[in-house]
Design a protein around this motif. Structure first.
Motif, PDB file in Angstrom:
ATOM      1  N   MET A  11      21.714  -1.773 -30.386  1.00 13.57           N
ATOM      2  CA  MET A  11      23.132  -1.870 -30.059  1.00 13.57           C
ATOM      3  C   MET A  11      23.463  -3.355 -29.998  1.00 13.57           C
ATOM      4  N   ASN A  12      24.283  -3.790 -30.956  1.00 14.95           N
ATOM      5  CA  ASN A  12      24.733  -5.175 -30.987  1.00 14.95           C
ATOM      6  C   ASN A  12      26.066  -5.232 -30.253  1.00 14.95           C
ATOM      7  N   LEU A  13      26.159  -6.057 -29.204  1.00 16.37           N
ATOM      8  CA  LEU A  13      27.385  -6.112 -28.412  1.00 16.37           C
ATOM      9  C   LEU A  13      28.590  -6.542 -29.231  1.00 16.37           C
ATOM     10  N   SER A  14      28.388  -7.387 -30.230  1.00 17.58           N
ATOM     11  CA  SER A  14      29.508  -7.806 -31.080  1.00 17.58           C
ATOM     12  C   SER A  14      30.061  -6.619 -31.854  1.00 17.58           C
ATOM     13  N   ASP A  15      29.180  -5.764 -32.358  1.00 17.28           N
ATOM     14  CA  ASP A  15      29.629  -4.556 -33.059  1.00 17.28           C
ATOM     15  C   ASP A  15      30.358  -3.615 -32.106  1.00 17.28           C
ATOM     16  N   LEU A  16      29.876  -3.525 -30.874  1.00 21.88           N
ATOM     17  CA  LEU A  16      30.520  -2.673 -29.870  1.00 21.88           C
ATOM     18  C   LEU A  16      31.925  -3.170 -29.550  1.00 21.88           C
ATOM     19  N   VAL A  17      32.082  -4.478 -29.410  1.00 22.44           N
ATOM     20  CA  VAL A  17      33.394  -5.056 -29.129  1.00 22.44           C
ATOM     21  C   VAL A  17      34.363  -4.738 -30.268  1.00 22.44           C
TER      22      VAL A  17
ATOM     23  N   ALA B 283      34.157  -2.224 -32.363  1.00 18.75           N
ATOM     24  CA  ALA B 283      34.422  -0.782 -32.358  1.00 18.75           C
ATOM     25  C   ALA B 283      35.430  -0.392 -31.284  1.00 18.75           C
ATOM     26  N   LEU B 284      35.459  -1.119 -30.179  1.00 14.11           N
ATOM     27  CA  LEU B 284      36.367  -0.788 -29.079  1.00 14.11           C
ATOM     28  C   LEU B 284      37.714  -1.490 -29.166  1.00 14.11           C
ATOM     29  N   ARG B 285      37.858  -2.363 -30.137  1.00 13.15           N
ATOM     30  CA  ARG B 285      39.114  -3.090 -30.301  1.00 13.15           C
ATOM     31  C   ARG B 285      40.217  -2.123 -30.725  1.00 13.15           C
ATOM     32  N   PRO B 286      41.394  -2.239 -30.110  1.00 15.45           N
ATOM     33  CA  PRO B 286      42.481  -1.344 -30.519  1.00 15.45           C
ATOM     34  C   PRO B 286      42.926  -1.665 -31.943  1.00 15.45           C
ATOM     35  N   GLU B 287      43.226  -0.617 -32.665  1.00 15.29           N
ATOM     36  CA  GLU B 287      43.672  -0.816 -34.041  1.00 15.29           C
ATOM     37  C   GLU B 287      45.181  -0.965 -34.083  1.00 15.29           C
TER      38      GLU B 287
END
Length: 178
Positions: free
Chosen positions: A137-143, A145-149
């Motif tokens: 789990m890469n935290l940058s990828d998680l951020v 993924a959780l960013r509002p579109e």
């Protein structure tokens, strides 16, 4: 033993969820500090594994003559203490001495041996883990993924809180503070 008589039963599917895999924390994610937020929100389950080599790396940074490195090392050690205080025995220090060149190689071996999930903020380490077919789990990828579109053409109300560097620029935030 359970004996049921005179009751009609129906066959419902029973979902058996696997136990949470141990989470192996990389030095970068400890220094980053966001792992604490993930834990407090309940997004990380299972044991938190910190390799002895990670603690050694944090200590080396904390003892560095460079102010920046020293600050990072101390921040990481402080976070580990906070995690120990908050989560007690859930935080496990892995004393196993793995062979390998550098902390990253040792973390990959620990992750493989424990069938765990490597938690990192290091892009290159996450790529190597994926190539080796390890859970990561890469935290940058998680951020991301959780960013509002936001869709093109969509209107946004943004409060401008400060002037920008150039003419007609400003700094503002979305409603959720991002």
């Amino acid at each position: 033993v359970l004996v049921v008589t005179g009751v009609q039963t129906c066959a419902l599917p029973i979902w058996i969820l696997p136990a949470a895999s141990p989470k192996i924390l990389d030095t970068s994610v400890i220094i980053d500090g966001r792992v604490n937020g993930l834990l407090s929100c309940g997004l990380l389950e299972g044991q938190l594994i910190v390799a002895e080599s990670v603690i050694d790396e944090l200590q080396t940074l904390a003892d560095s003559s460079s102010n920046e490195k020293r600050s990072k090392g101390r921040r990481g050690l402080k976070l580990l203490k906070e995690l120990r205080d908050s989560y007690g025995r859930r935080l496990v220090i892995n004393p196993t001495k793995y062979e390998g060149n550098g902390v990253d190689e040792k973390l990959l071996k620990i992750t493989e041996d424990m069938t765990g999930t490597l938690i990192t903020a290091d892009y290159n380490l996450s790529q190597i883990a994926e190539v080796k077919e390890l859970k990561v789990m890469n935290l940058s990828d998680l951020v991301i993924a959780l960013r509002p579109e936001v869709q093109p053409g969509e209107s946004l109300n943004i409060k401008i809180v400060r002037a920008g560097k150039e003419k007609m620029q400003g700094i503002g935030y979305l409603d959720d503070g991002k």
